[in-house]
Design an enzyme around this catalytic site. Structure first.
Site, PDB file in Angstrom:
ATOM      1  N   ASP A   1      -0.075  -7.133   4.538  1.00  0.00           N
ATOM      2  CA  ASP A   1      -0.791  -8.408   4.673  1.00  0.00           C
ATOM      3  C   ASP A   1       0.122  -9.574   5.029  1.00  0.00           C
ATOM      4  O   ASP A   1      -0.241 -10.425   5.841  1.00  0.00           O
ATOM      5  CB  ASP A   1      -1.563  -8.728   3.389  1.00  0.00           C
ATOM      6  CG  ASP A   1      -2.781  -7.827   3.230  1.00  0.00           C
ATOM      7  OD1 ASP A   1      -3.190  -7.194   4.230  1.00  0.00           O
ATOM      8  OD2 ASP A   1      -3.318  -7.743   2.107  1.00  0.00           O
TER       9      ASP A   1
ATOM     10  N   ASP B   1       1.393  -6.528  -4.574  1.00  0.00           N
ATOM     11  CA  ASP B   1       0.541  -6.529  -3.405  1.00  0.00           C
ATOM     12  C   ASP B   1       1.073  -7.716  -2.613  1.00  0.00           C
ATOM     13  O   ASP B   1       1.250  -8.809  -3.178  1.00  0.00           O
ATOM     14  CB  ASP B   1      -0.925  -6.766  -3.836  1.00  0.00           C
ATOM     15  CG  ASP B   1      -1.877  -6.641  -2.667  1.00  0.00           C
ATOM     16  OD1 ASP B   1      -1.716  -7.390  -1.695  1.00  0.00           O
ATOM     17  OD2 ASP B   1      -2.781  -5.798  -2.723  1.00  0.00           O
ATOM     18  N   SER B   2       1.325  -7.537  -1.331  1.00  0.00           N
ATOM     19  CA  SER B   2       2.050  -8.603  -0.618  1.00  0.00           C
ATOM     20  C   SER B   2       1.254  -9.883  -0.465  1.00  0.00           C
ATOM     21  O   SER B   2       1.789 -10.899  -0.013  1.00  0.00           O
ATOM     22  CB  SER B   2       2.552  -8.119   0.746  1.00  0.00           C
ATOM     23  OG  SER B   2       1.523  -8.106   1.699  1.00  0.00           O
TER      24      SER B   2
ATOM     25  N   THR C   1      -0.814 -22.273  19.055  1.00  0.00           N
ATOM     26  CA  THR C   1      -2.121 -21.901  19.577  1.00  0.00           C
ATOM     27  C   THR C   1      -2.824 -20.939  18.611  1.00  0.00           C
ATOM     28  O   THR C   1      -2.164 -20.135  17.950  1.00  0.00           O
ATOM     29  CB  THR C   1      -2.031 -21.241  20.969  1.00  0.00           C
ATOM     30  OG1 THR C   1      -3.350 -20.910  21.399  1.00  0.00           O
ATOM     31  CG2 THR C   1      -1.168 -19.989  20.989  1.00  0.00           C
ATOM     32  N   GLN C   2      -4.135 -21.036  18.538  1.00  0.00           N
ATOM     33  CA  GLN C   2      -4.862 -20.053  17.734  1.00  0.00           C
ATOM     34  C   GLN C   2      -5.240 -18.837  18.587  1.00  0.00           C
ATOM     35  O   GLN C   2      -5.859 -17.907  18.110  1.00  0.00           O
ATOM     36  CB  GLN C   2      -6.073 -20.640  17.014  1.00  0.00           C
ATOM     37  CG  GLN C   2      -7.037 -21.391  17.868  1.00  0.00           C
ATOM     38  CD  GLN C   2      -8.159 -22.001  17.052  1.00  0.00           C
ATOM     39  OE1 GLN C   2      -9.262 -21.493  17.092  1.00  0.00           O
ATOM     40  NE2 GLN C   2      -7.891 -23.079  16.327  1.00  0.00           N
ATOM     41  N   CYS C   3      -4.842 -18.862  19.877  1.00  0.00           N
ATOM     42  CA  CYS C   3      -5.061 -17.675  20.711  1.00  0.00           C
ATOM     43  C   CYS C   3      -4.125 -16.561  20.255  1.00  0.00           C
ATOM     44  O   CYS C   3      -3.041 -16.804  19.730  1.00  0.00           O
ATOM     45  CB  CYS C   3      -4.754 -17.980  22.174  1.00  0.00           C
ATOM     46  SG  CYS C   3      -5.876 -19.165  22.894  1.00  0.00           S
TER      47      CYS C   3
ATOM     48  N   THR D   1       0.818  -1.222   0.000  1.00  0.00           N
ATOM     49  CA  THR D   1       0.000   0.000   0.000  1.00  0.00           C
ATOM     50  C   THR D   1       0.845   1.263   0.000  1.00  0.00           C
ATOM     51  O   THR D   1       0.491   2.261  -0.637  1.00  0.00           O
ATOM     52  CB  THR D   1      -0.917   0.000   1.257  1.00  0.00           C
ATOM     53  OG1 THR D   1      -1.802  -1.107   1.146  1.00  0.00           O
ATOM     54  CG2 THR D   1      -1.717   1.266   1.374  1.00  0.00           C
TER      55      THR D   1
HETATM   56  N1  ASP Z   1      -2.846  -5.657   0.339  1.00  0.00           N
HETATM   57  C1  ASP Z   1      -1.787  -4.761   0.767  1.00  0.00           C
HETATM   58  C2  ASP Z   1      -0.492  -5.531   0.757  1.00  0.00           C
HETATM   59  O1  ASP Z   1      -0.273  -6.328   1.628  1.00  0.00           O
HETATM   60  C3  ASP Z   1      -2.079  -4.219   2.117  1.00  0.00           C
HETATM   61  C4  ASP Z   1      -1.049  -3.262   2.646  1.00  0.00           C
HETATM   62  O2  ASP Z   1       0.027  -3.069   2.155  1.00  0.00           O
HETATM   63  O3  ASP Z   1      -1.375  -2.630   3.684  1.00  0.00           O
HETATM   64  O4  ASP Z   1       0.295  -5.364  -0.135  1.00  0.00           O
END
Ligand code: ASP
Length: 337
Positions: free
Chosen positions: A91, A58-59, A271-273, A13
């Site tokens: 992400d 985009d990651s 853990t999913q916590c 982003t």
């Molecule tokens: N979808 C974007 C990414 O991971 C979200 C971000 O950068 O905040 O590239």
């Protein structure tokens, strides 16, 4: 002599512009903004170069290939720079930070990942602060590890998690305190920062097959039978609480676990916590996991457990060594160190 930093722009982003399909990375944009900042010749700012990846992502599209590419960028120019700032989408930033922490053995210079929730081109954004403060930390402080800087906090990379899709405070490190906080002054928690390594060694990841299985009430284990093949090297189970999974009532769990064991798949239980540790064996409801030779992921994030499996399989260790090392702290990803 003034410090020199390499900014590696991978996408995210931070450098995106709006298009008719939504936000998309724009080539050249970050380079242009940083060149303008450089022209201001501000005394606090380090000298820096920008290395922009040919394909900005985009990651969500990050994979082992890109992790290898970023790690190679760092190793190839390691002697020319005092530190590295990696611009990355939020992400999967915690995965990349964890992966790099394992790939870059013996690191003695700062590597900081950062990005933003709001693109830099918008007047109100978190990108400028994240970027400028990351550059200042990289050049003025001795943090010889892979870290993640976001919303005024510096986290150990392999302890960080993305915790919000819309807050500017998008990351946290639930099982480990931040390594530093940027308020009016930048204050580092010196005694938590790892010692520098002696010599950098790159361990590129192979594309081994790793999977993550999140447990939920009513899970039908037979649905996952197709992923249990001899090709599956490692499975991270996101279990409840301290590492519990639904007790087997119809033999389906036992069957699945037996097959995983026969195939030699390393089973790691996290853990999913949000916070805390998974230690199999504390409750009777984790007995099936123990019988199948599963190992505890303790307080590792799932991001750290997944990338650690990639690392250990890329080192070609045997199964017993991998199981033992999953429970051993290698890069500050586990326990209190
Ligand atoms: N979808 C974007 C990414 O991971 C979200 C971000 O950068 O905040 O590239």
């Amino acid at each position: 002599m003034s410090k020199k930093v390499c900014v590696i722009h991978t996408g995210g982003t931070i450098g995106m512009l709006d298009t008719k399909f939504g936000y998309k990375p724009k080539k050249g944009f970050i380079k242009k903004v940083l060149t303008e900042i450089k022209k201001l010749n501000l005394s606090d700012m380090p000298d820096f170069d920008v290395l922009e990846h040919d394909v900005l992502l985009d990651s969500t599209n990050m994979s082992v290939n890109e992790w290898n590419m970023i790690a190679e960028n760092i190793v190839d120019s390691y002697d020319r720079y005092d530190g590295f700032v990696i611009l990355h989408g939020t992400d999967t930033m915690a995965y990349t930070a964890s992966a790099l922490s394992f790939m870059l053995e013996g690191l003695s210079k700062p590597v900081i990942l950062t990005g933003s929730q709001i693109p830099l081109y918008l007047i109100r954004n978190d990108a400028r602060d994240n970027l400028i403060t990351s550059l200042l930390i990289t050049s003025n402080y001795n943090v010889p590890e892979v870290t993640l800087f976001f919303n005024n906090k510096l986290y150990r990379g392999n302890r960080a998690k993305k915790i919000s899709s819309d807050d500017l405070s998008a990351f946290d490190s639930p099982n480990f305190p931040p390594l530093g906080v940027a308020g009016v002054n930048i204050v580092l928690n010196e005694n938590l920062i790892r010692n520098p390594g002696e010599e950098l060694r790159l361990v590129k990841f192979n594309k081994n097959k790793i999977a993550v299985l999140k447990i939920f009430p009513g899970i039908q284990y037979e649905l996952f039978e197709s992923i249990i093949t001899p090709d599956l090297k490692g499975l991270v189970i996101e279990a409840y609480g301290t590492g519990n999974i639904p007790d087997d009532s119809d033999g389906k769990l036992a069957k699945a676990l037996r097959k995983l064991e026969e195939n030699g798949t390393v089973i790691v239980v996290c853990t999913q916590c949000y916070k805390g540790s998974a230690i199999v064996g504390q409750y009777a409801s984790s007995k099936e996991l123990i019988n199948a030779g599963a190992v505890s992921g303790y307080d590792m994030t799932v991001e750290a457990a997944v990338t650690k499996l990639y690392y250990l399989f890329s080192m070609d260790y045997d199964q017993d060594t991998i199981k033992r090392m999953m429970g051993t702290d290698l890069r500050g990803e586990l326990g209190l160190s």
